[in-house]
Design an enzyme around this catalytic site. Structure first.
Site, PDB file in Angstrom:
ATOM      1  N   LYS A  77      57.472  45.662  36.828  1.00 38.61           N
ATOM      2  CA  LYS A  77      56.661  46.523  37.679  1.00 38.61           C
ATOM      3  C   LYS A  77      57.548  47.590  38.307  1.00 38.61           C
ATOM      4  CE  LYS A  77      52.835  46.044  40.933  1.00 38.61           C
ATOM      5  NZ  LYS A  77      52.053  45.100  41.764  1.00 38.61           N
TER       6      LYS A  77
ATOM      7  N   GLU B 118      39.126  33.646  44.533  1.00 36.75           N
ATOM      8  CA  GLU B 118      38.310  33.683  45.746  1.00 36.75           C
ATOM      9  C   GLU B 118      37.410  32.459  45.876  1.00 36.75           C
ATOM     10  OE1 GLU B 118      39.310  37.872  44.489  1.00 36.75           O
ATOM     11  OE2 GLU B 118      38.453  36.121  43.487  1.00 36.75           O
TER      12      GLU B 118
ATOM     13  N   ARG C 147      32.593  37.520  45.355  1.00 41.77           N
ATOM     14  CA  ARG C 147      32.888  36.666  44.209  1.00 41.77           C
ATOM     15  C   ARG C 147      32.775  35.178  44.556  1.00 41.77           C
ATOM     16  NH1 ARG C 147      37.927  39.085  40.840  1.00 41.77           N
ATOM     17  NH2 ARG C 147      36.547  38.564  39.114  1.00 41.77           N
TER      18      ARG C 147
END
Length: 648
Positions: free
Chosen positions: A294, A380, A408
């Site tokens: 990243k 979640e 969600r």
């Protein structure tokens, strides 16, 4: 392999990108020789550094997939082959290569490019995304559709190692292996959370595993063994799995029905292209494990990938100014401070987040109370039921979650928490409009979907101090409670360090006027103050969406000609609907104007622009009230005139 060029600062002007400037579609990209792709990657990375520094936006993930993006579009026949990006944080290089290079400076601006893939923006954006872990399901659907329609095309899902932690991703993997669909899943492992060892041996073995020769030998061996006894066939299969398990960490994916290749270096363009081209010739579920870094190619982002996940627009250095007052805390900072203060007093407090430690300001808590901090990754549903389990044992869980992500876990919120009336506090960040991230991240619906759930207490603060008070009120309440607060800073109220509470279900009258009463919820109290002054209206900070202060509403209805509810939530089913439902149930007849977010998905832009567009700035609210009041006055006068006129 030539290493990608490393940059140490943002370009101050648009970099020279002669090769990139020739690429307005992947078809043009595929006309390049492979040796030119490395130069293209350097130019693409330089352009990305420059463009995002001009606009702000997601940053580190895009830098990490520059080579992978080039290789995918080079090996695939996009847009006929379907390429699905997960989340979209990593899709900026994809946008640049698919005809949107010269529009990148409009990124996240009103009427400009969106921060995420969007089907209406480009034929190369095959699936709109904002929430993570959807790519495999979507790409599998596309692969099954191609098979059903008799079309020969590939479907590819690119998913990050963080997104792979979500249950939905594994549900899709499990189904895909069973369908034997023509699907390629590319795992972009940018945190080395699955495998740390990537080197020449691993790259060589991965190239071999993806090669035609290996597949030919493997398939020939299967044919030879077709007539062999079952025990022998099973022994050969297990031997192959164990051998591959020693050189590649893909046993899990093999067991799910995928042919696994990897891990390979995601910054080695020739290796990526060769591997992808080989895999494109295979049929059935394939899994390619690619390790990237990243922030690759930008030294500060390589050192701090979390800090450079996204950046603000790089402004010119301002002239020196006298020292200003301490900046106002964001609502998330208010939450983070309250959480630590409450945890100091109560050892039963536990904090839960679905991979939003920094965004929800849980960093300090995670360091001070590590045994009571639970980052469940992008899961979640699990986060909410985990909280339910903790509450069953007498602990006091606090779930820190964005409004859009709570959607969600709606089933778990109802069945696992509210139905059992468990003691869980939901600290709901990013409620209402969120600005440049657009509709995928807007918290437009939480009041509507929370208000209909029994046992819930729902609060919305008008300022920072009230947010702290409401958090403690919800924490001490026995049962499920939610405090929803907006992104960014509040009006600048001074914060009382004491842990105080508010009386549940009681509103606060801020101004006494006549004729019109404004019932403002949460963030709408601030613009409502100016409206109340302009119209000489009564202003009430409602504070609670559930339970409503019905005594206050009744008194206002009896003493005013018009009630106006104002909320930063969709009108349908929101706080205003609750006021209407109460008045109707009591047989109280009074005109009510409900103001809130419109029945559309508002596109991205600055929050002030979006509020103005929705008519929720002070000027828009005043116009709506005057128009509505004129209409009811005209209707009343007309009715009175008809009563006075002689009968025909």
């Amino acid at each position: 392999m030539r290493k990608p060029k490393t940059y140490y600062e943002f370009p101050r002007s648009r970099p020279q990108t002669p090769l990139l400037d020739r690429i307005d579609s992947p078809a043009q990209l595929r006309l390049l020789d492979q040796w030119e792709l490395v130069q293209l990657a350097d130019e693409l990375r330089a352009f990305l550094l420059w463009s995002v520094s001009q606009t702000g936006g997601h940053f580190g993930a895009g830098l990490g997939v520059v080579e992978l993006t080039i290789a995918l579009h080079y090996a695939l026949n996009t847009p006929d082959d379907r390429l699905v990006w997960d989340v979209g944080h990593q899709a900026y290089p994809h946008k640049i290569l698919t005809g949107r290079r010269e529009r990148m400076l409009t990124m996240r601006k009103k009427d400009g490019l969106t921060a995420f893939p969007k089907r209406g923006e480009s034929e190369y954006d095959t699936f709109g995304v904002g929430h993570s872990s959807t790519s495999i399901s979507a790409a599998l659907g596309m692969a099954l559709a191609a098979r059903s329609k008799g079309e020969k095309r590939k479907a590819v899902a690119v998913i990050g190692d963080g997104a792979l932690t979500a249950g939905m991703a594994f549900e899709a993997l499990n189904h895909a292996g069973d369908t034997r669909a023509d699907l390629l899943v590319v795992l972009n492992d940018n945190d080395m959370s699955i495998s740390e060892n990537v080197g020449s041996l691993s790259n060589y073995l991965s190239r071999v595993l993806a090669s035609r020769t290996f597949h030919s030998v493997r398939d020939s061996g299967k044919k030879v063994l077709e007539g062999a006894p079952a025990p022998l066939r099973e022994w050969v299969k297990r031997t192959e799995e164990h051998v591959k398990g020693m050189i590649a960490p893909g046993t899990l994916f093999e067991e799910l029905g995928f042919y696994y290749v990897g891990p390979i270096d995601g910054h080695d363009l020739p290796l990526l292209v060769d591997t992808l081209q080989n895999l494109m010739e295979r049929e059935g579920p394939q899994f390619l494990h690619v390790v990237t870094q990243k922030g690759k190619g930008f030294a500060p982002a390589e050192r701090d990938p979390i800090g450079y996940h996204a950046i603000n627009k790089i402004e010119p250095e301002p002239p020196a100014r006298p020292l200003e007052k301490r900046p106002r805390p964001k609502y998330s900072n208010v939450f983070g401070q309250w959480l630590c203060d409450a945890a100091e007093q109560d050892p039963a407090l536990h904090a839960i987040t679905p991979a939003m430690c920094e965004g929800s300001d849980l960093v300090d808590f995670s360091k001070r109370f590590p045994d009571r901090y639970h980052d469940v990754a992008i899961a979640e549903q699990h986060a909410v039921t985990l909280a339910a389990g903790l509450a069953c044992e007498g602990l006091k869980p606090v779930v820190a979650i964005y409004s859009t992500f709570l959607q969600r876990a709606y089933d778990q919120l109802i069945h696992d928490v509210a139905l059992q009336n468990l003691d869980v506090l939901f600290a709901i960040d990013r409620a209402g409009l969120v600005g440049e991230d657009g509709p995928t991240h807007a918290g437009s619906f939480d009041l509507s979907f929370l208000r209909c759930i029994p046992n819930m207490v729902i609060m919305a603060p008008a300022d920072e101090n009230e947010c702290r008070q409401m958090l403690h009120t919800g924490y001490l309440h026995e049962g499920p409670a939610a405090v929803r607060y907006p992104r960014g800073t509040g009006p600048g109220a001074s914060i009382d360090p004491a842990l105080t509470t508010l009386p549940i279900g009681k509103a606060e009258r801020l101004r006494q006027g006549n004729t019109v009463a404004l019932l403002a919820f949460g963030s709408m109290v601030s613009p409502a103050r100016a409206v109340a002054e302009e119209l000489n209206a009564t202003l009430v900070n409602m504070r609670f969406i559930k339970p409503l202060d019905t005594a206050c509403i009744r008194e206002l209805a009896e003493s005013h000609e018009l009630l106006v509810t104002i909320e930063e939530n969709v009108v349908a089913g929101g706080a205003g609907s609750g006021v209407l439902e109460y008045l109707q149930s009591e047989g109280i007849s009074v005109p009510v104007l409900t103001l809130g977010l419109p029945d559309v998905f508002q596109e991205h832009g600055k929050p002030a622009e979006l509020l103005r567009e929705a008519g929720l700035d002070a000027e828009g609210i005043i116009k709506s009230i005057r128009r509505y009041h004129a209409r009811i006055t005209e209707s009343r006068d007309s009715a009175a005139s008809n009563e006075k006129s002689p009968a025909a």
